[in-house]
Design a protein around this motif. Sequence first.
Motif, mmCIF file in Angstrom:
data_model
loop_
_atom_site.group_PDB
_atom_site.id
_atom_site.type_symbol
_atom_site.label_atom_id
_atom_site.label_comp_id
_atom_site.label_asym_id
_atom_site.label_seq_id
_atom_site.Cartn_x
_atom_site.Cartn_y
_atom_site.Cartn_z
ATOM 1 N N ARG A 487 68.734 75.944 28.846
ATOM 2 C CA ARG A 487 68.668 74.891 27.818
ATOM 3 C C ARG A 487 68.856 75.621 26.494
ATOM 4 O O ARG A 487 67.958 76.321 26.031
ATOM 5 C CB ARG A 487 67.320 74.185 27.878
ATOM 6 C CG ARG A 487 67.126 73.097 26.827
ATOM 7 C CD ARG A 487 65.659 72.684 26.697
ATOM 8 N NE ARG A 487 65.159 71.934 27.842
ATOM 9 C CZ ARG A 487 64.234 72.370 28.687
ATOM 10 N NH1 ARG A 487 63.711 73.579 28.518
ATOM 11 N NH2 ARG A 487 63.815 71.623 29.687
ATOM 12 N N ILE A 488 70.031 75.474 25.894
ATOM 13 C CA ILE A 488 70.342 76.189 24.655
ATOM 14 C C ILE A 488 69.907 75.322 23.479
ATOM 15 O O ILE A 488 70.449 74.235 23.272
ATOM 16 C CB ILE A 488 71.842 76.513 24.569
ATOM 17 C CG1 ILE A 488 72.305 77.247 25.830
ATOM 18 C CG2 ILE A 488 72.134 77.341 23.325
ATOM 19 C CD1 ILE A 488 73.803 77.434 25.915
ATOM 20 N N PRO A 489 68.929 75.760 22.700
ATOM 21 C CA PRO A 489 68.419 74.914 21.603
ATOM 22 C C PRO A 489 69.441 74.743 20.485
ATOM 23 O O PRO A 489 70.356 75.570 20.322
ATOM 24 C CB PRO A 489 67.202 75.704 21.095
ATOM 25 C CG PRO A 489 66.911 76.730 22.138
ATOM 26 C CD PRO A 489 68.205 77.033 22.809
ATOM 27 N N HIS A 491 71.175 75.141 17.031
ATOM 28 C CA HIS A 491 71.248 76.171 15.999
ATOM 29 C C HIS A 491 70.858 77.571 16.494
ATOM 30 O O HIS A 491 70.765 78.499 15.676
ATOM 31 C CB HIS A 491 70.379 75.805 14.794
ATOM 32 C CG HIS A 491 70.641 74.437 14.252
ATOM 33 N ND1 HIS A 491 71.827 74.080 13.649
ATOM 34 C CD2 HIS A 491 69.872 73.303 14.270
ATOM 35 C CE1 HIS A 491 71.778 72.809 13.292
ATOM 36 N NE2 HIS A 491 70.611 72.309 13.658
ATOM 37 N N ALA A 492 70.666 77.751 17.812
ATOM 38 C CA ALA A 492 70.308 79.074 18.315
ATOM 39 C C ALA A 492 71.491 80.026 18.149
ATOM 40 O O ALA A 492 72.607 79.719 18.542
ATOM 41 C CB ALA A 492 69.898 78.980 19.781
ATOM 42 N N LYS A 493 71.236 81.198 17.584
ATOM 43 C CA LYS A 493 72.300 82.153 17.300
ATOM 44 C C LYS A 493 72.619 83.029 18.509
ATOM 45 O O LYS A 493 73.785 83.392 18.732
ATOM 46 C CB LYS A 493 71.889 83.037 16.117
ATOM 47 C CG LYS A 493 72.869 84.136 15.762
ATOM 48 C CD LYS A 493 74.156 83.592 15.201
ATOM 49 C CE LYS A 493 75.099 84.714 14.786
ATOM 50 N NZ LYS A 493 76.428 84.204 14.382
ATOM 51 N N ALA A 494 71.619 83.409 19.285
ATOM 52 C CA ALA A 494 71.840 84.325 20.414
ATOM 53 C C ALA A 494 70.869 83.987 21.541
ATOM 54 O O ALA A 494 69.924 84.736 21.821
ATOM 55 C CB ALA A 494 71.676 85.770 19.967
ATOM 56 N N HIS A 495 71.092 82.855 22.181
ATOM 57 C CA HIS A 495 70.208 82.407 23.265
ATOM 58 C C HIS A 495 70.610 83.124 24.553
ATOM 59 O O HIS A 495 71.755 83.034 25.002
ATOM 60 C CB HIS A 495 70.321 80.895 23.450
ATOM 61 C CG HIS A 495 69.429 80.369 24.529
ATOM 62 N ND1 HIS A 495 68.090 80.135 24.335
ATOM 63 C CD2 HIS A 495 69.692 80.041 25.830
ATOM 64 C CE1 HIS A 495 67.561 79.668 25.449
ATOM 65 N NE2 HIS A 495 68.514 79.612 26.378
ATOM 66 N N GLU A 496 69.655 83.827 25.171
ATOM 67 C CA GLU A 496 69.967 84.657 26.341
ATOM 68 C C GLU A 496 69.779 83.886 27.642
ATOM 69 O O GLU A 496 68.845 83.107 27.807
ATOM 70 C CB GLU A 496 69.067 85.900 26.358
ATOM 71 C CG GLU A 496 69.437 86.889 27.456
ATOM 72 C CD GLU A 496 68.610 88.160 27.415
ATOM 73 O OE1 GLU A 496 69.009 89.087 26.677
ATOM 74 O OE2 GLU A 496 67.567 88.208 28.092
ATOM 75 N N VAL A 497 70.702 84.134 28.578
ATOM 76 C CA VAL A 497 70.644 83.579 29.935
ATOM 77 C C VAL A 497 70.924 84.723 30.900
ATOM 78 O O VAL A 497 71.772 85.586 30.624
ATOM 79 C CB VAL A 497 71.665 82.440 30.131
ATOM 80 C CG1 VAL A 497 71.648 81.926 31.568
ATOM 81 C CG2 VAL A 497 71.381 81.291 29.160
ATOM 82 N N ARG A 498 70.218 84.705 32.046
ATOM 83 C CA ARG A 498 70.380 85.762 33.046
ATOM 84 C C ARG A 498 70.560 85.168 34.438
ATOM 85 O O ARG A 498 70.025 84.103 34.738
ATOM 86 C CB ARG A 498 69.165 86.700 33.067
ATOM 87 C CG ARG A 498 68.988 87.542 31.810
ATOM 88 C CD ARG A 498 67.664 88.289 31.832
ATOM 89 N NE ARG A 498 67.533 89.194 30.699
ATOM 90 C CZ ARG A 498 67.615 90.516 30.787
ATOM 91 N NH1 ARG A 498 67.790 91.093 31.973
ATOM 92 N NH2 ARG A 498 67.501 91.278 29.713
ATOM 93 N N ALA A 499 71.304 85.885 35.266
ATOM 94 C CA ALA A 499 71.425 85.559 36.681
ATOM 95 C C ALA A 499 71.691 86.865 37.423
ATOM 96 O O ALA A 499 72.117 87.861 36.825
ATOM 97 C CB ALA A 499 72.561 84.559 36.932
ATOM 98 N N GLU A 595 80.317 71.594 27.126
ATOM 99 C CA GLU A 595 79.064 71.944 27.793
ATOM 100 C C GLU A 595 79.117 73.449 28.069
ATOM 101 O O GLU A 595 79.941 74.151 27.519
ATOM 102 C CB GLU A 595 78.920 71.119 29.074
ATOM 103 C CG GLU A 595 78.919 69.617 28.813
ATOM 104 C CD GLU A 595 79.093 68.788 30.075
ATOM 105 O OE1 GLU A 595 78.317 67.838 30.250
ATOM 106 O OE2 GLU A 595 80.008 69.068 30.859
ATOM 107 N N GLU A 596 78.204 73.969 28.897
ATOM 108 C CA GLU A 596 78.245 75.409 29.131
ATOM 109 C C GLU A 596 78.105 75.746 30.610
ATOM 110 O O GLU A 596 77.549 74.963 31.392
ATOM 111 C CB GLU A 596 77.157 76.144 28.340
ATOM 112 C CG GLU A 596 77.559 76.484 26.923
ATOM 113 C CD GLU A 596 78.834 77.327 26.833
ATOM 114 O OE1 GLU A 596 79.170 78.032 27.810
ATOM 115 O OE2 GLU A 596 79.503 77.268 25.786
ATOM 116 N N MET A 597 78.614 76.896 30.955
ATOM 117 C CA MET A 597 78.449 77.495 32.274
ATOM 118 C C MET A 597 77.986 78.934 32.089
ATOM 119 O O MET A 597 78.235 79.544 31.043
ATOM 120 C CB MET A 597 79.757 77.486 33.068
ATOM 121 C CG MET A 597 80.152 76.150 33.643
ATOM 122 S SD MET A 597 81.621 76.345 34.687
ATOM 123 C CE MET A 597 81.768 74.689 35.361
#
Length: 614
Positions: A487-489, A491-499, A595-597
């Motif tokens: 869930r990317i908030p 105005h987030a500048k560098a929201h991290e996601v991991r898999a 959207e995002e992947m």
Amino acid sequence: MKRLGLQLIAAATFSVGAELPKTVRDVHDQPHPLKADKALVLAWTSAGCPMSKLYRPRLNRLAREFAPRGVRVLLISSSSQDTLADLRALAKPLQTPIIQDVDGRLARTLKVGRTTEAILLDAQGQVKYRGAVDDQYGFRETAPGDVGAFRRQEPRRHHLREALLAVLDDKPIVVKETRPFGCALHLPEPGQPAPPAKITFHRHIEPLLQQNCQECHHRGGGGPFALETYKQTKGWAKMIGEVVAEKRMPPWNADPKVGHFRNARGLTEAEIRRITEWVKSGAPQGDPAQAPPRLSWDTGLGIGPPDKVITLPPFDVPAEGRVPYRYVPVKLNLKENQWVRAAEFVSDTPEVLHHTLAFLKQPRWRKPNPDAPWTPRFNPLSVLQGARPGERGFWIRRNQQHLRDFLVGQGGGLNGYFLSGIVGDRPMVLPEGRAKFLPFDASIIFQLHYQPNGRAARSTSRLRLWFTKERPREIIDTRAAATVVFRIPPHAKAHEVRASHRFQRDTLLLSLQPHMHYRGGTFRFVAELPDGRREPLLHVPRFDFDWQHRYELAQPRWFPAGTRLHAIGTYDNSAGNPDNPDPTQTVWFGLQSEEEMFIGFFEAIWNAPKPREK
């Protein structure tokens, strides 16, 4: 009277700095006065410039909309590589006349330097606005010396329209000048003696184009224009110098300090200087006898004709707008299992086809296939990694709308794919002894993603396959580390996601391929070995949606069973990201580009023996 593309109907000689001619003729030899009752728009264009293609339809609509209010719009080509036939073909679907500015005289008089630049003159012939049509497309500096393109979903400011309305309503123009983007015009001053040519096209520049550019920029290739001859190249000289200096071309996004890749693209600093010096000296041709042999583009990939060609039904791509993913199932009707050693996706409209993925679908109830290699079974819950305890139900409900897509190829791309054709990628040609397994009873489901470029097109795609005659020694499989839990908030500048993906067998890792959408910022692959050691494999400091490379390891890396391949990425949902469709939105997983992947594809050989240490 000899006709020129830009025919001057004025007695005075037309020279640099002179007044505008009273009349010009279009590509069909029809005269057009350079004045209008209320306002005249001169908008520069080019047959090959990608950004020009995007703006022509909206300039045509603008002309129709404002014509009843006394506004006239003329499209101007000052690109020497645009032939009269090219421009007449462009004019067919347009109601807006196209003027061929021979020798670039009109552009020099008005000090126009780029395609897509628009100049607005009032009824008295005074320049009231000059610059970009709007702010939807452009370029931005992403790091010192590095520049990347951006495309917004919609314009935020309609500069030309706002200026037109102000002129028509006799109001002050708030913004009188903006920075135009588009392609740089190469406009040598006529009559000036050329400086001594130390660097020439045929001897110094043509070999670089063959090595680094013509793979895409050849007639029928994926590039928007060809760079195979001096005549084709000279008109693009200034643009070529710009994109190599800014490292937009050749496209390559990997951090050179992390990993080595056998398909790496790029020019050395010395080669960049050679090109920029050639442009500054006027792009001299030199002696054609010094030209390297011209390249030919083998449709057989150097290995003969394909064993099977799958042609998909044609599809009408609109000039503008969003096109949902297209899924096309094809039953193969093979008589026996096959081993694919080479594959190539071909489209007659590569400029509008962003990517094609091919997934295998086999009958649900079937006998075990004795030739089938071992592959890791897909666990649908693996795409929920990152969910906190008790949250899985929420994420399942959240992504239920994509269930149909997840069923394609056991994961819809989140579990990997069979074959891919992605913009900027090369055909798959595997070395002897390696291949991909294609079961006899399989169907292929094609996923096609189109990106309209300003011109409607009927698109036909093909998949060409080459088979081996015997079972290969090594079988390649494409899998992924992926998650839908993010869930990317706003105005987030560098929201991290991991898999991550855990290797169940000893594995030889061959390639890595990040996949994100418009808000993609950075992407890393890190291997975590069973003993806890971590090994960086790839770092993409500036992810570019337009260039989603497969990074092929120069030396394939062996890992023992139990190793985890981590994919780590960040998203830029801030207003500072010009690709961002809307920084005020919370962004979730989805198939469309707005959207995002988060997918880290990789190619591997399972059950790989440990290489002998040298």
